[in-house]
Scaffold this active site. Structure first.
Site, PDB file in Angstrom:
ATOM      1  N   ASP A  51       0.912  -1.223   0.026  1.00 22.22           N
ATOM      2  CA  ASP A  51      -0.013  -0.010  -0.170  1.00 22.22           C
ATOM      3  C   ASP A  51       0.918   1.311  -0.118  1.00 22.22           C
ATOM      4  O   ASP A  51       1.453   1.366   1.021  1.00 22.22           O
ATOM      5  CB  ASP A  51      -0.995  -0.004   1.112  1.00 22.22           C
ATOM      6  CG  ASP A  51      -1.956   1.107   1.342  1.00 22.22           C
ATOM      7  OD1 ASP A  51      -2.727   0.982   0.554  1.00 22.22           O
ATOM      8  OD2 ASP A  51      -1.477   2.306   1.923  1.00 22.22           O
ATOM      9  N   TYR A  54       3.737   9.718   1.041  1.00 18.99           N
ATOM     10  CA  TYR A  54       4.503   8.956   1.510  1.00 18.99           C
ATOM     11  C   TYR A  54       5.880   9.092   1.249  1.00 18.99           C
ATOM     12  O   TYR A  54       6.987   9.102   2.109  1.00 18.99           O
ATOM     13  CB  TYR A  54       4.111   7.341   1.775  1.00 18.99           C
ATOM     14  CG  TYR A  54       3.088   6.884   2.005  1.00 18.99           C
ATOM     15  CD1 TYR A  54       2.198   7.955   2.498  1.00 18.99           C
ATOM     16  CD2 TYR A  54       2.377   5.664   1.799  1.00 18.99           C
ATOM     17  CE1 TYR A  54       0.945   7.559   2.919  1.00 18.99           C
ATOM     18  CE2 TYR A  54       1.240   5.041   2.183  1.00 18.99           C
ATOM     19  CZ  TYR A  54       0.518   6.279   2.804  1.00 18.99           C
ATOM     20  OH  TYR A  54      -1.000   5.708   2.971  1.00 18.99           O
ATOM     21  N   LYS A  56      -2.007   6.123  -4.211  1.00 12.97           N
ATOM     22  CA  LYS A  56      -3.140   7.075  -4.078  1.00 12.97           C
ATOM     23  C   LYS A  56      -2.740   8.380  -4.707  1.00 12.97           C
ATOM     24  O   LYS A  56      -1.764   8.983  -4.657  1.00 12.97           O
ATOM     25  CB  LYS A  56      -3.329   7.237  -2.671  1.00 12.97           C
ATOM     26  CG  LYS A  56      -3.137   6.101  -1.703  1.00 12.97           C
ATOM     27  CD  LYS A  56      -3.548   6.191  -0.357  1.00 12.97           C
ATOM     28  CE  LYS A  56      -3.504   4.992   0.527  1.00 12.97           C
ATOM     29  NZ  LYS A  56      -2.043   4.358   0.372  1.00 12.97           N
ATOM     30  N   HIS A  94      -6.789  10.030  -2.009  1.00 17.85           N
ATOM     31  CA  HIS A  94      -6.292   9.781  -0.897  1.00 17.85           C
ATOM     32  C   HIS A  94      -7.227  10.327   0.164  1.00 17.85           C
ATOM     33  O   HIS A  94      -7.562   9.880   1.349  1.00 17.85           O
ATOM     34  CB  HIS A  94      -4.845  10.332  -0.605  1.00 17.85           C
ATOM     35  CG  HIS A  94      -3.794   9.946   0.239  1.00 17.85           C
ATOM     36  ND1 HIS A  94      -2.577   9.896   0.216  1.00 17.85           N
ATOM     37  CD2 HIS A  94      -4.090   9.367   1.525  1.00 17.85           C
ATOM     38  CE1 HIS A  94      -2.143   9.303   1.227  1.00 17.85           C
ATOM     39  NE2 HIS A  94      -3.095   9.027   2.199  1.00 17.85           N
TER      40      HIS A  94
END
Length: 317
Positions: free
Chosen positions: A35, A40, A69, A102
């Protein structure tokens, strides 16, 4: 249609320097779902890990399920495909198995060359840096997401952090219905009604932060005393099944029908988190753990945005 693995590996807060090696270790441990997200800040390193594992013949691409995302600053239809392609390049992939919105939060566009990932602030170097909302309707963003499926850049699309009203609204206009709803869910935030609503629409659910506060202590968004792992009902079930408290909580999540994306950099813990398929909790144990619900949300833009980014931005009431 390919089905998402019940237990995936979350890449949030995995340090870039360690990320490639951790991905390889996770694949060795048995993880096949990773994921990811542009926000990130480690997708290039995830991609390096995936390539290393494939080159070592530990796994084939078709055996993997890769999620990414769309970040808030790329909601405008003009930017959705470029954002997706950026993630694909960083991950070293030709397609994504799943691409998610997201947050249901549109922010002003920040070009890749200005800052990537752009995070929450429009200009961090401004005298008074703040979030800046963008007037982009969610239905326009979803239309651009649907085009990604049509162009075979992604296999399935979905959403994160949507509430019931937004799901009902989305289903009123979606030509390609969402395959996945990813939400914070754990024994302190069971989200029963939202999960049932997703089930009515045949939308699968992934629970992030399935171990509750553990992901948030280091961010000072939770305290050590917030751990669900010390709850007596969890401890009792752990003793009864000869499992760790974390395995009990993860089993509870899977047994109620959600997929999960725990994270650990420790190879032994990685394996432990996967080892939850050889037992079942009793109905009374499931009910007792569910009864811990306190509607305790750790990841709430209505809380952290105002303090950190200068704008009250609730999405849950």
């Amino acid at each position: 249609m390919k089905k998402i693995p019940e237990i995936g590996f979350g890449l949030w807060k995995v340090a870039s320097a360690d990320c490639a090696d951790i991905v390889v270790e996770a694949i060795k441990a048995g993880y096949r779902h990773f994921d990811c997200a542009a926000d990130y800040g480690n997708e290039a390193e995830v991609g390096a890990g995936l390539k290393a594992a494939i080159d070592q013949k530990l796994v084939k691409r078709e055996d993997l399920w890769i999620t990414s995302k769309l970040w808030n600053t790329y909601h405008h239809p003009d930017h959705v495909e470029a954002a997706c392609r950026k993630s694909l390049v960083d991950l070293g992939l030709d397609y994504l198995d799943l691409y998610l919105i997201h947050f249901p939060i549109a922010l002003e566009y920040v070009p890749f060359e200005t800052r990537y990932p752009p995070e929450w602030l429009l200009d961090p170097d401004a005298d008074n840096p703040v979030m800046q909302r963008a007037p982009v309707p969610l239905h326009e963003t979803w239309g651009a997401m649907e085009q990604l499926v049509e162009k075979a850049l992604v296999r399935q699309i979905g959403v994160c952090n949507y509430n019931s009203a937004l799901i009902n609204d989305l289903m009123s206009y979606a030509r390609t219905p969402p395959a996945m709803l990813q939400i914070e869910a754990h024994p302190y935030l069971t989200q029963e009604k939202l999960i049932r609503l997703a089930g009515q629409y045949k939308i699968a659910v992934t629970a992030f932060s399935p171990l509750a506060a553990l992901s948030y202590v280091e961010l000072e968004m939770a305290g050590q005393g917030d751990s669900v792992l010390t709850e007596p009902v969890v401890q009792d079930a752990a003793s009864a099944h000869d499992k760790s408290p974390a395995q009990i909580v993860l089993r509870w999540a899977v047994q109620r029908g959600t997929s999960i994306i725990p994270k650990s950099s420790n190879p032994d813990r990685m394996k432990e988190n996967l080892a939850i398929t050889d037992f079942s909790l009793t109905d009374s144990e499931m009910s007792a753990i569910s009864a811990l619900n306190a509607n305790r949300r750790f990841n709430d833009p209505g809380v952290f945005c105002e303090g950190a980014f200068g704008l009250l931005n609730p999405i849950y009431d």
